[in-house]
Design a protein around this motif. Structure first.
Motif, PDB file in Angstrom:
ATOM      1  N   SER A 100       0.842  -1.188   0.000  1.00 15.37           N
ATOM      2  CA  SER A 100       0.000   0.000   0.000  1.00 15.37           C
ATOM      3  C   SER A 100       0.879   1.240   0.000  1.00 15.37           C
ATOM      4  O   SER A 100       2.066   1.179   0.300  1.00 15.37           O
ATOM      5  CB  SER A 100      -0.915   0.030   1.229  1.00 15.37           C
ATOM      6  OG  SER A 100      -0.143   0.173   2.414  1.00 15.37           O
ATOM      7  N   ARG A 101       0.299   2.342  -0.339  1.00 20.64           N
ATOM      8  CA  ARG A 101       1.000   3.606  -0.248  1.00 20.64           C
ATOM      9  C   ARG A 101       0.969   4.084   1.203  1.00 20.64           C
ATOM     10  O   ARG A 101       0.057   3.768   1.971  1.00 20.64           O
ATOM     11  CB  ARG A 101       0.356   4.634  -1.166  1.00 20.64           C
ATOM     12  CG  ARG A 101       0.372   4.240  -2.629  1.00 20.64           C
ATOM     13  CD  ARG A 101      -0.289   5.281  -3.484  1.00 20.64           C
ATOM     14  NE  ARG A 101       0.481   6.529  -3.489  1.00 20.64           N
ATOM     15  CZ  ARG A 101       0.043   7.666  -4.012  1.00 20.64           C
ATOM     16  NH1 ARG A 101      -1.156   7.713  -4.576  1.00 20.64           N
ATOM     17  NH2 ARG A 101       0.773   8.748  -3.985  1.00 20.64           N
ATOM     18  N   HIS A 102       1.977   4.834   1.572  1.00 18.28           N
ATOM     19  CA  HIS A 102       2.065   5.369   2.932  1.00 18.28           C
ATOM     20  C   HIS A 102       0.905   6.346   3.147  1.00 18.28           C
ATOM     21  O   HIS A 102       0.501   7.056   2.218  1.00 18.28           O
ATOM     22  CB  HIS A 102       3.405   6.085   3.096  1.00 18.28           C
ATOM     23  CG  HIS A 102       3.759   6.394   4.517  1.00 18.28           C
ATOM     24  ND1 HIS A 102       3.249   7.485   5.181  1.00 18.28           N
ATOM     25  CD2 HIS A 102       4.563   5.747   5.395  1.00 18.28           C
ATOM     26  CE1 HIS A 102       3.730   7.508   6.408  1.00 18.28           C
ATOM     27  NE2 HIS A 102       4.533   6.470   6.568  1.00 18.28           N
ATOM     28  N   PRO A 103       0.349   6.391   4.364  1.00 17.06           N
ATOM     29  CA  PRO A 103      -0.794   7.295   4.597  1.00 17.06           C
ATOM     30  C   PRO A 103      -0.478   8.750   4.271  1.00 17.06           C
ATOM     31  O   PRO A 103      -1.354   9.474   3.787  1.00 17.06           O
ATOM     32  CB  PRO A 103      -1.104   7.104   6.093  1.00 17.06           C
ATOM     33  CG  PRO A 103       0.093   6.407   6.665  1.00 17.06           C
ATOM     34  CD  PRO A 103       0.645   5.585   5.559  1.00 17.06           C
ATOM     35  N   LEU A 104       0.756   9.187   4.508  1.00 16.98           N
ATOM     36  CA  LEU A 104       1.104  10.560   4.162  1.00 16.98           C
ATOM     37  C   LEU A 104       1.107  10.769   2.654  1.00 16.98           C
ATOM     38  O   LEU A 104       0.718  11.834   2.160  1.00 16.98           O
ATOM     39  CB  LEU A 104       2.476  10.927   4.738  1.00 16.98           C
ATOM     40  CG  LEU A 104       2.589  10.947   6.260  1.00 16.98           C
ATOM     41  CD1 LEU A 104       3.985  11.382   6.683  1.00 16.98           C
ATOM     42  CD2 LEU A 104       1.541  11.849   6.886  1.00 16.98           C
ATOM     43  N   SER A 105       1.529   9.745   1.909  1.00 15.78           N
ATOM     44  CA  SER A 105       1.500   9.837   0.449  1.00 15.78           C
ATOM     45  C   SER A 105       0.064   9.879  -0.057  1.00 15.78           C
ATOM     46  O   SER A 105      -0.248  10.586  -1.028  1.00 15.78           O
ATOM     47  CB  SER A 105       2.237   8.640  -0.178  1.00 15.78           C
ATOM     48  OG  SER A 105       3.602   8.657   0.151  1.00 15.78           O
ATOM     49  N   LEU A 106      -0.810   9.129   0.600  1.00 13.96           N
ATOM     50  CA  LEU A 106      -2.221   9.133   0.202  1.00 13.96           C
ATOM     51  C   LEU A 106      -2.840  10.510   0.388  1.00 13.96           C
ATOM     52  O   LEU A 106      -3.523  11.036  -0.501  1.00 13.96           O
ATOM     53  CB  LEU A 106      -2.989   8.094   1.026  1.00 13.96           C
ATOM     54  CG  LEU A 106      -2.648   6.622   0.766  1.00 13.96           C
ATOM     55  CD1 LEU A 106      -3.296   5.739   1.833  1.00 13.96           C
ATOM     56  CD2 LEU A 106      -3.113   6.196  -0.613  1.00 13.96           C
ATOM     57  N   VAL A 107      -2.593  11.106   1.556  1.00 18.02           N
ATOM     58  CA  VAL A 107      -3.164  12.423   1.837  1.00 18.02           C
ATOM     59  C   VAL A 107      -2.531  13.478   0.935  1.00 18.02           C
ATOM     60  O   VAL A 107      -3.218  14.371   0.421  1.00 18.02           O
ATOM     61  CB  VAL A 107      -2.962  12.777   3.324  1.00 18.02           C
ATOM     62  CG1 VAL A 107      -3.398  14.206   3.594  1.00 18.02           C
ATOM     63  CG2 VAL A 107      -3.750  11.815   4.197  1.00 18.02           C
ATOM     64  N   ARG A 108      -1.214  13.384   0.724  1.00 17.75           N
ATOM     65  CA  ARG A 108      -0.527  14.331  -0.167  1.00 17.75           C
ATOM     66  C   ARG A 108      -1.143  14.295  -1.563  1.00 17.75           C
ATOM     67  O   ARG A 108      -1.432  15.343  -2.153  1.00 17.75           O
ATOM     68  CB  ARG A 108       0.954  13.970  -0.233  1.00 17.75           C
ATOM     69  CG  ARG A 108       1.792  14.859  -1.143  1.00 17.75           C
ATOM     70  CD  ARG A 108       3.227  14.349  -1.131  1.00 17.75           C
ATOM     71  NE  ARG A 108       4.122  15.204  -1.893  1.00 17.75           N
ATOM     72  CZ  ARG A 108       4.355  15.082  -3.188  1.00 17.75           C
ATOM     73  NH1 ARG A 108       3.756  14.137  -3.873  1.00 17.75           N
ATOM     74  NH2 ARG A 108       5.203  15.892  -3.795  1.00 17.75           N
ATOM     75  N   SER A 109      -1.361  13.090  -2.094  1.00 14.38           N
ATOM     76  CA  SER A 109      -1.949  12.958  -3.425  1.00 14.38           C
ATOM     77  C   SER A 109      -3.365  13.518  -3.465  1.00 14.38           C
ATOM     78  O   SER A 109      -3.777  14.140  -4.458  1.00 14.38           O
ATOM     79  CB  SER A 109      -1.945  11.489  -3.855  1.00 14.38           C
ATOM     80  OG  SER A 109      -0.627  11.005  -3.979  1.00 14.38           O
ATOM     81  N   GLU A 110      -4.122  13.290  -2.390  1.00 15.93           N
ATOM     82  CA  GLU A 110      -5.501  13.786  -2.352  1.00 15.93           C
ATOM     83  C   GLU A 110      -5.524  15.317  -2.339  1.00 15.93           C
ATOM     84  O   GLU A 110      -6.323  15.943  -3.038  1.00 15.93           O
ATOM     85  CB  GLU A 110      -6.224  13.240  -1.123  1.00 15.93           C
ATOM     86  CG  GLU A 110      -7.703  13.570  -1.101  1.00 15.93           C
ATOM     87  CD  GLU A 110      -8.456  12.869   0.012  1.00 15.93           C
ATOM     88  OE1 GLU A 110      -9.685  13.052   0.102  1.00 15.93           O
ATOM     89  OE2 GLU A 110      -7.818  12.135   0.799  1.00 15.93           O
ATOM     90  N   ILE A 111      -4.616  15.922  -1.555  1.00 16.17           N
ATOM     91  CA  ILE A 111      -4.553  17.388  -1.498  1.00 16.17           C
ATOM     92  C   ILE A 111      -4.158  17.959  -2.860  1.00 16.17           C
ATOM     93  O   ILE A 111      -4.766  18.926  -3.347  1.00 16.17           O
ATOM     94  CB  ILE A 111      -3.555  17.831  -0.409  1.00 16.17           C
ATOM     95  CG1 ILE A 111      -4.073  17.444   0.980  1.00 16.17           C
ATOM     96  CG2 ILE A 111      -3.323  19.337  -0.483  1.00 16.17           C
ATOM     97  CD1 ILE A 111      -3.083  17.680   2.101  1.00 16.17           C
TER      98      ILE A 111
END
Length: 340
Positions: A100-111
């Protein structure tokens, strides 16, 4: 003739036959009707009579060894093929663990995705910065007490003192220096501050900062942009409020809170029973910052904002300890396996 036979035998022994096709090639080359063994027996008539007996015995031995070598390889490859043929290729394979992608990477991509939909581009810059881009161009004069707001890691580079950037606003300075308005960009990246590591603070973390510069940009534009962002990230029912604050590079400045999505603004321990959660800082770009980057502040105005990705991720995933993001504990990371 004897030396030739010895050389051929060494050649056979050094060969590596691993497939039935290679074995058939060997048979044709050495044992076939026009193979090496047949040719050697054909050359026997040219051997002096007093040597024919010894050479004939050598040839017979060589043929026997070559045939034995062939049979040995054939038996070995046939056995391997028999085992291989017993495999059931219709059986489903073993399930491999999905990463999976790191949670920070997920939020960064969403932003990034949210701001990209309204025309913002992504800009990046170096993590080791000079004083101009990290402080002076952002309205931090030398010895100004505002510099004490950010505990900095300094790095010596020759005779020049550099610093690990304390914010990604330094990237915005580089964009302003190299671009002509209108400018609409966000700058995600890692930043560093000399702070004690705890559940609520870390010596490195991640930010996304935004910048919009054009003619007739107002505080109302800033508020509407941030309201759009909050609703896209936290849901249509999200509400924001803005509180006066201070940042050296914006005037006026504000802190932005969003209605607590955990308790629906009723009050809980996460929002400290206020119903609000602080998510970012913002303000109108100070004219001094525009002028320092070569932009005419009498013609252009703009706003800037910045948020911590860890903070947003905490609110989104209800993570209560910043250290979890950098410890690489697979028990923590596996909780995001289903995220894309």
């Amino acid at each position: 003739m004897k030396e030739k036979i010895d050389t051929l035998w060494r050649e056979i022994q050094s060969g590596n036959i691993s497939t039935l096709q290679e074995l058939e090639t060997f048979r044709i080359k050495y044992l076939g009707s026009k193979g090496v063994v047949k040719e050697l027996f054909g050359e026997l008539k040219n051997v002096p009579n007093d040597q024919k007996k010894d050479v004939g015995q050598l040839l017979n031995t060589f043929r026997t060894q070559a045939e034995a070598f062939y049979e040995e390889c054939k038996e070995r490859l046939s056995a391997a093929s028999a085992v291989h043929s017993k495999l059931d290729y219709s059986r489903p394979g073993n399930a491999e663990p999905v990463g999976s992608r790191h949670p920070l990477s997920l939020v960064r991509s969403e932003i990034i995705g949210i701001f990209s939909r309204i025309g913002y581009t992504v800009s990046e810059g170096p993590e080791i910065e000079d004083d101009w881009h990290n402080f002076s161009a952002l309205n931090f004069p030398p010895e100004h007490p505002a510099r004490d707001m950010q505990d900095t890691f300094f790095v010596e580079k020759g005779e020049q003192e550099m610093a690990l950037r304390t914010h990604t606003s330094s990237v915005q300075v580089r964009v302003m220096e190299s671009s002509t308005p209108p400018i609409r960009t966000i700058s995600p990246g890692r930043v560093y501050r000399n702070e004690a590591i705890s559940a609520r603070a870390h010596c490195f973390f991640h930010q996304v900062e935004g910048l919009y510069i054009d003619k007739n940009v107002s505080f109302a534009d800033l508020k509407q942009t941030l309201l759009y962002f909050a609703k896209e990230l936290f849901g249509e029912n999200a509400v924001i409020r803005m509180r006066p604050s201070y940042f050296p590079f914006t005037e006026p400045s504000a802190e932005v809170d969003v209605s607590c999505t955990i308790c629906n603004s009723k009050g809980c321990n996460v929002c400290k029973y206020t119903g609000w959660l602080e998510i970012l800082g913002c303000g109108m770009v100070d004219p001094n910052v525009l002028e320092a980057s070569g932009i005419d502040s009498t013609v252009y105005s703009g706003f800037a904002f910045g948020m911590g990705i860890e903070r947003i991720s905490q609110l989104k995933y209800k993570v209560n300890d910043l250290r979890l993001y950098s410890e690489n504990d697979v028990r923590f990371l596996r909780q995001f396996t289903s995220e894309f």
